[in-house]
Design a protein around this motif. Structure first.
Motif, PDB file in Angstrom:
ATOM      1  N   GLY A   1      -2.886   7.210 -13.194  1.00 32.41           N
ATOM      2  CA  GLY A   1      -4.418   7.161 -14.196  1.00 32.41           C
ATOM      3  C   GLY A   1      -5.238   8.181 -13.269  1.00 32.41           C
ATOM      4  O   GLY A   1      -5.223   9.065 -13.958  1.00 32.41           O
ATOM      5  N   THR A   2      -6.491   7.442 -13.413  1.00 38.83           N
ATOM      6  CA  THR A   2      -7.633   8.202 -13.488  1.00 38.83           C
ATOM      7  C   THR A   2      -7.595   9.114 -11.756  1.00 38.83           C
ATOM      8  O   THR A   2      -6.524   8.593 -10.697  1.00 38.83           O
ATOM      9  N   ALA A   3      -7.975   9.453 -11.497  1.00 37.28           N
ATOM     10  CA  ALA A   3      -7.964  10.637 -10.086  1.00 37.28           C
ATOM     11  C   ALA A   3      -8.462   9.486  -9.184  1.00 37.28           C
ATOM     12  O   ALA A   3      -7.552   8.812  -7.778  1.00 37.28           O
ATOM     13  N   SER A   4      -8.860   8.167  -9.331  1.00 38.35           N
ATOM     14  CA  SER A   4      -9.570   7.652  -8.113  1.00 38.35           C
ATOM     15  C   SER A   4      -8.351   6.465  -8.231  1.00 38.35           C
ATOM     16  O   SER A   4      -8.403   5.983  -7.022  1.00 38.35           O
ATOM     17  N   ALA A   5      -7.873   6.317  -9.128  1.00 35.24           N
ATOM     18  CA  ALA A   5      -6.681   5.281  -9.414  1.00 35.24           C
ATOM     19  C   ALA A   5      -5.452   6.175  -8.802  1.00 35.24           C
ATOM     20  O   ALA A   5      -4.161   4.992  -8.223  1.00 35.24           O
ATOM     21  N   ARG A   6      -4.471   7.152  -8.389  1.00 38.46           N
ATOM     22  CA  ARG A   6      -3.748   7.740  -8.533  1.00 38.46           C
ATOM     23  C   ARG A   6      -3.289   7.667  -6.681  1.00 38.46           C
ATOM     24  O   ARG A   6      -3.909   6.605  -6.238  1.00 38.46           O
ATOM     25  N   GLY A   7      -2.449   7.493  -6.041  1.00 44.19           N
ATOM     26  CA  GLY A   7      -1.614   6.958  -5.000  1.00 44.19           C
ATOM     27  C   GLY A   7      -0.802   6.074  -4.058  1.00 44.19           C
ATOM     28  O   GLY A   7       0.011   5.575  -6.307  1.00 44.19           O
ATOM     29  N   SER A   8      -0.900   5.657  -3.497  1.00 47.57           N
ATOM     30  CA  SER A   8       0.195   4.701  -3.440  1.00 47.57           C
ATOM     31  C   SER A   8       0.062   3.431  -2.825  1.00 47.57           C
ATOM     32  O   SER A   8      -0.758   3.587  -2.443  1.00 47.57           O
ATOM     33  N   GLN A   9       1.173   2.651  -3.049  1.00 43.26           N
ATOM     34  CA  GLN A   9       1.646   1.630  -2.111  1.00 43.26           C
ATOM     35  C   GLN A   9       1.822   1.330  -1.180  1.00 43.26           C
ATOM     36  O   GLN A   9       3.129   1.716  -1.604  1.00 43.26           O
ATOM     37  N   LEU A  10       2.456   1.452   0.340  1.00 43.89           N
ATOM     38  CA  LEU A  10       3.535   1.205   1.250  1.00 43.89           C
ATOM     39  C   LEU A  10       3.394   0.035   1.799  1.00 43.89           C
ATOM     40  O   LEU A  10       2.447  -0.401   2.531  1.00 43.89           O
TER      41      LEU A  10
END
Length: 245
Positions: free
Chosen positions: A220-229
């Protein structure tokens, strides 16, 4: 389609076409778009046989599903796909009269194709390990008052990327679960089962789940990127009793 050249050998080919709700997003002009339902397709070829009381199967497969994003043209639409290619081996049956085996190994190459950021093309999908295997052994010991059962489960999961560019990974891990049970018809009801389980014997510290944050693909957008662990279960002892009437 199944082809059976001899009694204990099958070859098969499978095709599946699934549908799911379309995703939603925005165009460059700020207008909202709700896409039509999307389709994922799966192709699989494999073989199944039995050898000395052990059922064996193997398969090669490919699963592809579309992903959507706002491209350089400013339009939010399906423009790429997640493509999973892999091979799976499964074995199950009796090694001895009282000893059973159930195990499998999977190699999975899950890649992003036609990504919004071209540098991400061919990168591994967040949270998807390349290798996994599991072996479960179960032993039954008949006794005068019932049956004793013992089990051992060995599991391995390969490391998994936690960002789109595959620069960081959640470490691979092993886990071992042990169990014992006693089954008798001489107590309550028609059958009473006592179980004692020791999960994660070595108290392994690991991430049980890694999921993309934001959009379902993590792009998604840069602010929405990443992951949940999510942390895996620590060492735990569980005792239970089950009665069948």
């Amino acid at each position: 389609m199944i082809y059976k050249p001899i009694d204990n050998l099958n070859f098969y080919v499978t095709y599946a076409d699934a549908i799911q709700a379309g995703s939603s997003g925005t165009n460059a002009d700020g207008s909202t778009v709700v896409l039509n339902p999307s389709r994922s397709k799966q192709y699989e070829i494999g073989a199944k046989t039995s050898l000395y009381n052990i059922d064996l199967s193997t398969s090669l497969f490919q699963i592809a599903r579309p992903i959507a994003y706002q491209g350089e043209d400013g339009i939010y639409a399906e423009k790429g796909e997640q493509r999973n290619r892999g091979v799976e081996l499964i074995a199950g049956g009796k090694l001895l009269d009282n000893l059973s085996l159930l195990g499998g190994a999977t190699y999975l190459n899950a890649e992003l194709q036609d990504a919004m950021l071209k540098s991400l093309n061919g990168k591994q999908i967040i949270g998807v390990p390349e290798w996994q295997y599991n072996i479960l052994l179960d032993y039954l010991l008949p006794i005068s008052t019932g049956t004793l059962g013992f089990s051992a489960n060995f599991h391995y999961t390969d490391d998994r990327p936690i960002d789109e560019a595959n620069t960081q990974y959640a470490s691979d891990y092993y886990s071992i679960d042990l169990g014992a049970r006693y089954i008798t018809k001489h107590l309550l009801g028609n059958k009473t089962t006592f179980r004692l389980t020791l999960n994660n014997v070595t108290n392994e510290k690991y991430w049980a789940g890694v999921f993309a944050a934001g959009s379902m693909d993590g792009f998604g957008t840069a602010s929405a990127r990443g992951s949940q662990l999510f942390l895996g279960e620590p060492r735990r002892i569980i005792a239970s009793m089950q009665v069948t009437f």
